[in-house]
Design a protein around this motif. Structure first.
Motif, PDB file in Angstrom:
ATOM      1  N   MET A 105       0.825  -1.203   0.000  1.00  0.00           N
ATOM      2  CA  MET A 105       0.000   0.000   0.000  1.00  0.00           C
ATOM      3  C   MET A 105       0.861   1.255   0.000  1.00  0.00           C
ATOM      4  O   MET A 105       0.511   2.253  -0.606  1.00  0.00           O
ATOM      5  CB  MET A 105      -0.856  -0.023   1.262  1.00  0.00           C
ATOM      6  CG  MET A 105      -2.205   0.556   1.115  1.00  0.00           C
ATOM      7  SD  MET A 105      -3.086   0.176   2.625  1.00  0.00           S
ATOM      8  CE  MET A 105      -2.216   1.146   3.836  1.00  0.00           C
ATOM      9  N   ASN A 106       1.989   1.186   0.681  1.00  0.00           N
ATOM     10  CA  ASN A 106       2.812   2.376   0.833  1.00  0.00           C
ATOM     11  C   ASN A 106       3.770   2.597  -0.321  1.00  0.00           C
ATOM     12  O   ASN A 106       4.348   3.667  -0.426  1.00  0.00           O
ATOM     13  CB  ASN A 106       3.623   2.284   2.124  1.00  0.00           C
ATOM     14  CG  ASN A 106       2.855   2.856   3.281  1.00  0.00           C
ATOM     15  OD1 ASN A 106       2.464   4.010   3.244  1.00  0.00           O
ATOM     16  ND2 ASN A 106       2.606   2.048   4.286  1.00  0.00           N
ATOM     17  N   CYS A 107       3.965   1.606  -1.126  1.00  0.00           N
ATOM     18  CA  CYS A 107       4.937   1.776  -2.200  1.00  0.00           C
ATOM     19  C   CYS A 107       4.371   2.710  -3.260  1.00  0.00           C
ATOM     20  O   CYS A 107       3.285   2.472  -3.784  1.00  0.00           O
ATOM     21  CB  CYS A 107       5.267   0.430  -2.838  1.00  0.00           C
ATOM     22  SG  CYS A 107       6.407   0.619  -4.193  1.00  0.00           S
ATOM     23  N   PRO A 108       5.073   3.790  -3.562  1.00  0.00           N
ATOM     24  CA  PRO A 108       4.525   4.753  -4.519  1.00  0.00           C
ATOM     25  C   PRO A 108       4.549   4.250  -5.955  1.00  0.00           C
ATOM     26  O   PRO A 108       3.901   4.828  -6.816  1.00  0.00           O
ATOM     27  CB  PRO A 108       5.427   5.966  -4.350  1.00  0.00           C
ATOM     28  CG  PRO A 108       6.646   5.497  -3.689  1.00  0.00           C
ATOM     29  CD  PRO A 108       6.336   4.232  -2.968  1.00  0.00           C
ATOM     30  N   CYS A 129       1.628  13.863  -8.167  1.00  0.00           N
ATOM     31  CA  CYS A 129       1.498  14.141  -6.742  1.00  0.00           C
ATOM     32  C   CYS A 129       0.047  14.076  -6.294  1.00  0.00           C
ATOM     33  O   CYS A 129      -0.238  13.776  -5.140  1.00  0.00           O
ATOM     34  CB  CYS A 129       2.044  15.526  -6.416  1.00  0.00           C
ATOM     35  SG  CYS A 129       3.805  15.622  -6.542  1.00  0.00           S
ATOM     36  N   GLU A 130      -0.859  14.370  -7.226  1.00  0.00           N
ATOM     37  CA  GLU A 130      -2.265  14.410  -6.830  1.00  0.00           C
ATOM     38  C   GLU A 130      -2.801  13.015  -6.526  1.00  0.00           C
ATOM     39  O   GLU A 130      -3.890  12.879  -5.979  1.00  0.00           O
ATOM     40  CB  GLU A 130      -3.097  15.060  -7.941  1.00  0.00           C
ATOM     41  CG  GLU A 130      -2.784  16.519  -8.096  1.00  0.00           C
ATOM     42  CD  GLU A 130      -3.416  17.124  -9.338  1.00  0.00           C
ATOM     43  OE1 GLU A 130      -4.345  16.527  -9.888  1.00  0.00           O
ATOM     44  OE2 GLU A 130      -2.951  18.210  -9.735  1.00  0.00           O
ATOM     45  N   LEU A 138       9.338  11.809  -5.166  1.00  0.00           N
ATOM     46  CA  LEU A 138       9.260  12.411  -6.499  1.00  0.00           C
ATOM     47  C   LEU A 138      10.035  13.716  -6.561  1.00  0.00           C
ATOM     48  O   LEU A 138      10.637  14.038  -7.581  1.00  0.00           O
ATOM     49  CB  LEU A 138       7.799  12.677  -6.873  1.00  0.00           C
ATOM     50  CG  LEU A 138       6.947  11.480  -7.247  1.00  0.00           C
ATOM     51  CD1 LEU A 138       5.552  11.951  -7.591  1.00  0.00           C
ATOM     52  CD2 LEU A 138       7.545  10.746  -8.411  1.00  0.00           C
ATOM     53  N   THR A 139      10.007  14.466  -5.464  1.00  0.00           N
ATOM     54  CA  THR A 139      10.690  15.757  -5.494  1.00  0.00           C
ATOM     55  C   THR A 139      12.200  15.577  -5.605  1.00  0.00           C
ATOM     56  O   THR A 139      12.883  16.459  -6.094  1.00  0.00           O
ATOM     57  CB  THR A 139      10.378  16.567  -4.235  1.00  0.00           C
ATOM     58  OG1 THR A 139      10.784  15.802  -3.106  1.00  0.00           O
ATOM     59  CG2 THR A 139       8.932  16.868  -4.124  1.00  0.00           C
ATOM     60  N   ASP A 140      12.714  14.440  -5.147  1.00  0.00           N
ATOM     61  CA  ASP A 140      14.128  14.150  -5.381  1.00  0.00           C
ATOM     62  C   ASP A 140      14.477  14.278  -6.842  1.00  0.00           C
ATOM     63  O   ASP A 140      15.578  14.629  -7.197  1.00  0.00           O
ATOM     64  CB  ASP A 140      14.402  12.673  -5.032  1.00  0.00           C
ATOM     65  CG  ASP A 140      14.684  12.484  -3.587  1.00  0.00           C
ATOM     66  OD1 ASP A 140      14.815  13.490  -2.899  1.00  0.00           O
ATOM     67  OD2 ASP A 140      14.773  11.337  -3.159  1.00  0.00           O
ATOM     68  N   ASN A 186      -8.143  15.660   2.017  1.00  0.00           N
ATOM     69  CA  ASN A 186      -7.862  14.249   1.792  1.00  0.00           C
ATOM     70  C   ASN A 186      -6.406  13.927   2.067  1.00  0.00           C
ATOM     71  O   ASN A 186      -5.615  14.804   2.387  1.00  0.00           O
ATOM     72  CB  ASN A 186      -8.194  13.888   0.338  1.00  0.00           C
ATOM     73  CG  ASN A 186      -9.641  13.526   0.186  1.00  0.00           C
ATOM     74  OD1 ASN A 186     -10.255  13.024   1.124  1.00  0.00           O
ATOM     75  ND2 ASN A 186     -10.191  13.813  -0.978  1.00  0.00           N
ATOM     76  N   LYS A 187      -6.083  12.661   1.886  1.00  0.00           N
ATOM     77  CA  LYS A 187      -4.688  12.298   2.111  1.00  0.00           C
ATOM     78  C   LYS A 187      -3.812  12.586   0.891  1.00  0.00           C
ATOM     79  O   LYS A 187      -2.595  12.503   0.974  1.00  0.00           O
ATOM     80  CB  LYS A 187      -4.565  10.838   2.552  1.00  0.00           C
ATOM     81  CG  LYS A 187      -5.042   9.799   1.572  1.00  0.00           C
ATOM     82  CD  LYS A 187      -4.865   8.437   2.227  1.00  0.00           C
ATOM     83  CE  LYS A 187      -4.825   7.273   1.307  1.00  0.00           C
ATOM     84  NZ  LYS A 187      -5.906   7.009   0.432  1.00  0.00           N
ATOM     85  N   ASN A 188      -4.421  12.940  -0.216  1.00  0.00           N
ATOM     86  CA  ASN A 188      -3.642  13.397  -1.368  1.00  0.00           C
ATOM     87  C   ASN A 188      -3.875  14.885  -1.535  1.00  0.00           C
ATOM     88  O   ASN A 188      -4.943  15.384  -1.201  1.00  0.00           O
ATOM     89  CB  ASN A 188      -4.105  12.724  -2.661  1.00  0.00           C
ATOM     90  CG  ASN A 188      -4.341  11.252  -2.494  1.00  0.00           C
ATOM     91  OD1 ASN A 188      -3.669  10.620  -1.701  1.00  0.00           O
ATOM     92  ND2 ASN A 188      -5.290  10.727  -3.217  1.00  0.00           N
ATOM     93  N   PRO A 189      -2.919  15.596  -2.068  1.00  0.00           N
ATOM     94  CA  PRO A 189      -3.175  17.008  -2.343  1.00  0.00           C
ATOM     95  C   PRO A 189      -4.174  17.162  -3.486  1.00  0.00           C
ATOM     96  O   PRO A 189      -4.243  16.303  -4.373  1.00  0.00           O
ATOM     97  CB  PRO A 189      -1.798  17.555  -2.733  1.00  0.00           C
ATOM     98  CG  PRO A 189      -0.997  16.388  -3.112  1.00  0.00           C
ATOM     99  CD  PRO A 189      -1.553  15.203  -2.405  1.00  0.00           C
ATOM    100  N   TYR A 190      -4.929  18.250  -3.448  1.00  0.00           N
ATOM    101  CA  TYR A 190      -5.843  18.515  -4.558  1.00  0.00           C
ATOM    102  C   TYR A 190      -5.052  19.054  -5.735  1.00  0.00           C
ATOM    103  O   TYR A 190      -5.302  18.711  -6.889  1.00  0.00           O
ATOM    104  CB  TYR A 190      -6.900  19.526  -4.111  1.00  0.00           C
ATOM    105  CG  TYR A 190      -7.838  19.950  -5.216  1.00  0.00           C
ATOM    106  CD1 TYR A 190      -8.844  19.095  -5.634  1.00  0.00           C
ATOM    107  CD2 TYR A 190      -7.699  21.186  -5.832  1.00  0.00           C
ATOM    108  CE1 TYR A 190      -9.698  19.467  -6.655  1.00  0.00           C
ATOM    109  CE2 TYR A 190      -8.543  21.573  -6.855  1.00  0.00           C
ATOM    110  CZ  TYR A 190      -9.529  20.703  -7.263  1.00  0.00           C
ATOM    111  OH  TYR A 190     -10.367  21.062  -8.279  1.00  0.00           O
ATOM    112  N   ARG A 191      -4.093  19.894  -5.419  1.00  0.00           N
ATOM    113  CA  ARG A 191      -3.231  20.431  -6.470  1.00  0.00           C
ATOM    114  C   ARG A 191      -1.884  20.712  -5.837  1.00  0.00           C
ATOM    115  O   ARG A 191      -1.802  21.184  -4.714  1.00  0.00           O
ATOM    116  CB  ARG A 191      -3.826  21.725  -7.032  1.00  0.00           C
ATOM    117  CG  ARG A 191      -2.936  22.475  -7.987  1.00  0.00           C
ATOM    118  CD  ARG A 191      -3.031  21.894  -9.383  1.00  0.00           C
ATOM    119  NE  ARG A 191      -2.380  22.755 -10.366  1.00  0.00           N
ATOM    120  CZ  ARG A 191      -1.123  22.581 -10.777  1.00  0.00           C
ATOM    121  NH1 ARG A 191      -0.389  21.621 -10.301  1.00  0.00           N
ATOM    122  NH2 ARG A 191      -0.602  23.388 -11.690  1.00  0.00           N
TER     123      ARG A 191
END
Ligand code: SF4
Ligand code: SF4
Lengths: 159, 375
Positions: free
Chosen positions: A77-80, B61-62, B72-74, B328-333
């Motif tokens: 679940m945590n793996c992106p 990211c969304e 991802l930012t890496d 939510n647990k994801n960003p909207y934008r």
């Protein structure tokens, strides 16, 4: 007249600045102790990576072929990147209750970005990073690995 | 000026020559295509084409959680991976009003500076190489290796660390961390003067770098050129000074400003920044307080609905992160204002009128990282 003087000062400055640089390269050229190059792959036998080096994900097994993975699926679940797939079975345990056990912990090395989230979030500390880094293969299917060894079982914690 | 350009693009003059520099040209340091219009050897205008390495990071990211965004930012500005991580972490910490432990702040600031040093070292190597001095490449990488070894020992990876996580760090640093940094400071203080002797004082280098790529302060501000490139035009834009984060308010350092406005001025800013970074490291490394390496966080991070914004100073300029959350647990934008994007587009302004060989020096002095532009 002026331009001639300029010409010679430029020449002098050029040569002296060149000399300043050459002195450094010369210094290193004649001092073999300053060599930092490692002779890879000749030094393969002695090459040791740092303990925390993130080479690949492994699941440590002990001498009795036991591991700690309960098949809970939190790492999946945590793996992106979706590099982990958990195939779990349900079997009856001693008391006759159905219990979830891990069938295959599939790890796609080719999709892993070594973010470390699976290792960090695993509630039973079943995963770790391995130090192997020579992953080059001709067939990318070889990079898909099953982490739990055949015949391995869940280590029952001493109660 | 602009009308003239538009006309040239449409009609073109018979003696004009349009060539594509890149996307595979080594001196563009990545997949960047510069459409250059030449009159003889002189650059008339150039038109950067971006997007060859666009991965849609903002959109990705969304769909993922805040912890997952870090990795991802890496991959935006990979040479400032730690600063990018930190920016996202700070946005999340701001939104949740989490107070991170003092230890984390110290370690993050130290890693910022180490990362900045590593990045400037690599820039120095590559800049020398762009101008034909291959030696610099080996000397710079030799010293950078020491920093990467510190990184590898503490968090297992050398370039893309993903070491930050909202609330703190992934795990504690290695027990050797402080000692190795002290060794490194001592080592690099001896080696940094060599850089000057090898390249800065070299007459060939000076003749090639001085007096080209003139960027006035107005241009820098107008295009939003930040970081060392902006400071080479006397534009004070150091986020570490303007809006201190981490423990930058507790250390003494100077913002390096140069008034030369040319390629050589930008070079000098970066060289001086390496000395500043060393002195910041020196002030911090002995004072890391004991404590936790992370604040208490819930396993699922949900930001309260709203908009959040944070900026950090990466090795190349100002990185701003803007998050819109709907709870939510994801960003909207998610929006990243990356420094290299602005730094690239000033190129037409500062490179036209110079020779095509100067273009390489100018683009080198802007220190572009292409994945950061395209993200
Ligand atoms: S490795 Fe850990 S997190 Fe993943 S399924 Fe097994 S126990 Fe759960
Ligand atoms: S390290 Fe990251 S990308 Fe790799 S398997 Fe674990 S969670 Fe997935």
């Amino acid at each position: 007249m002026n331009s001639i003087a300029e010409y010679f000062t430029d020449l002098y400055k050029g040569i002296s600045s060149l000399w300043a640089g050459m002195r450094i390269t010369g210094k290193y050229f004649f001092s073999p102790r300053a060599i930092v190059t490692q002779q890879y792959p000749e030094n393969r036998k002695t090459l040791k990576m740092e303990d925390r080096f993130k080479g690949e994900i492994i699941m440590p097994h002990d001498a009795d072929n036991l591991h700690a993975c309960t098949g809970c699926g939190i790492c999946e679940m945590n793996c992106p990147n979706g590099s982990i797939e958990i195939l779990s079975d349900r079997v009856a345990n001693a008391e006759g209750k159905m219990e979830r056990i891990i069938d295959k912990h599939i790890y796609h090395l080719s999709m892993c970005t070594f973010c470390g989230l699976c290792v960090k979030t695993c509630p039973s500390d079943a995963l770790a990073f391995g130090q192997e880094f020579e992953h080059a293969v001709f067939d990318r299917n070889k990079l898909t690995k099953v982490l739990n060894q055949p015949g391995s079982k869940l280590r029952k914690e001493a109660k | 000026m602009s009308e003239e350009i538009i006309q040239d693009v449409i009609i073109g003059e018979s003696e004009d020559y349009i060539i594509n520099l890149g996307p595979q040209h080594p001196s563009t340091h990545g997949v960047l295509r510069l459409e250059v219009c030449l009159k003889g050897e002189t650059v008339k205008y150039l038109n950067p084409h971006v997007g060859y390495i666009h991965r849609g990071i903002e959109k990705m990211c969304e769909a993922i959680t805040y912890q997952q965004i870090i990795h991802l930012t890496d991959r935006m500005d990979y040479l400032s991976a730690h600063m990018n991580n930190e920016a996202v972490c700070m946005v999340v910490e701001d939104a949740l009003q989490v107070e991170v432990p003092e230890r984390v702040k110290y370690i993050r600031t130290i890693l910022d500076e180490l990362n900045r040093l590593a990045s400037h070292q690599l820039w120095w190597c590559a800049f020398g190489m762009d101008l034909g001095a291959l030696t610099t490449f080996f000397y710079g990488l030799r010293d950078r290796e020491h920093i990467l070894d510190i990184f590898e020992e503490s968090f297992g990876s050398r370039l893309l660390h993903s070491f930050n996580t909202p609330g703190g760090l992934m795990h504690d640093v290695h027990p050797n961390f402080q000692k190795r940094i002290k060794d490194f400071i001592k080592y690099f203080r001896e080696k940094l003067p060599e850089y000057d002797q090898l390249l800065t004082g070299n007459i060939i280098f000076q003749n090639r770098a001085k007096g080209i790529g003139y960027m006035s302060k107005e241009t820098a501000i107008g295009y939003g050129v930040t970081g060392p490139s902006g400071r080479g035009s006397n534009f004070s834009c150091d986020i570490r000074k303007i809006a201190p984060y981490g423990v930058y308010d507790k250390v003494q350092f100077n913002e390096i400003l140069e008034t030369g406005c040319d390629t050589f001025a930008r070079y000098k800013v970066r060289m001086a920044e390496m000395w500043e970074s060393l002195s910041i490291l020196e002030q911090l490394v002995d004072n890391i307080p004991e404590g936790d390496f992370t604040a208490k966080m819930k396993p699922v991070v949900k930001l309260p609905a709203g908009e959040y914004f944070r900026r950090v100073e990466t090795a190349r300029g100002e990185l701003a992160v803007y998050v819109v959350s709907d709870g939510n647990k994801n960003p909207y934008r998610m929006r990243f204002r990356t420094p290299n994007f602005s730094n690239l587009f000033v190129m037409n302004e500062i490179a036209s009128g110079y020779k095509i060989a100067d273009l390489i020096a100018i683009s080198g002095s802007l220190d572009l990282v292409i994945p950061d532009i395209d993200r």
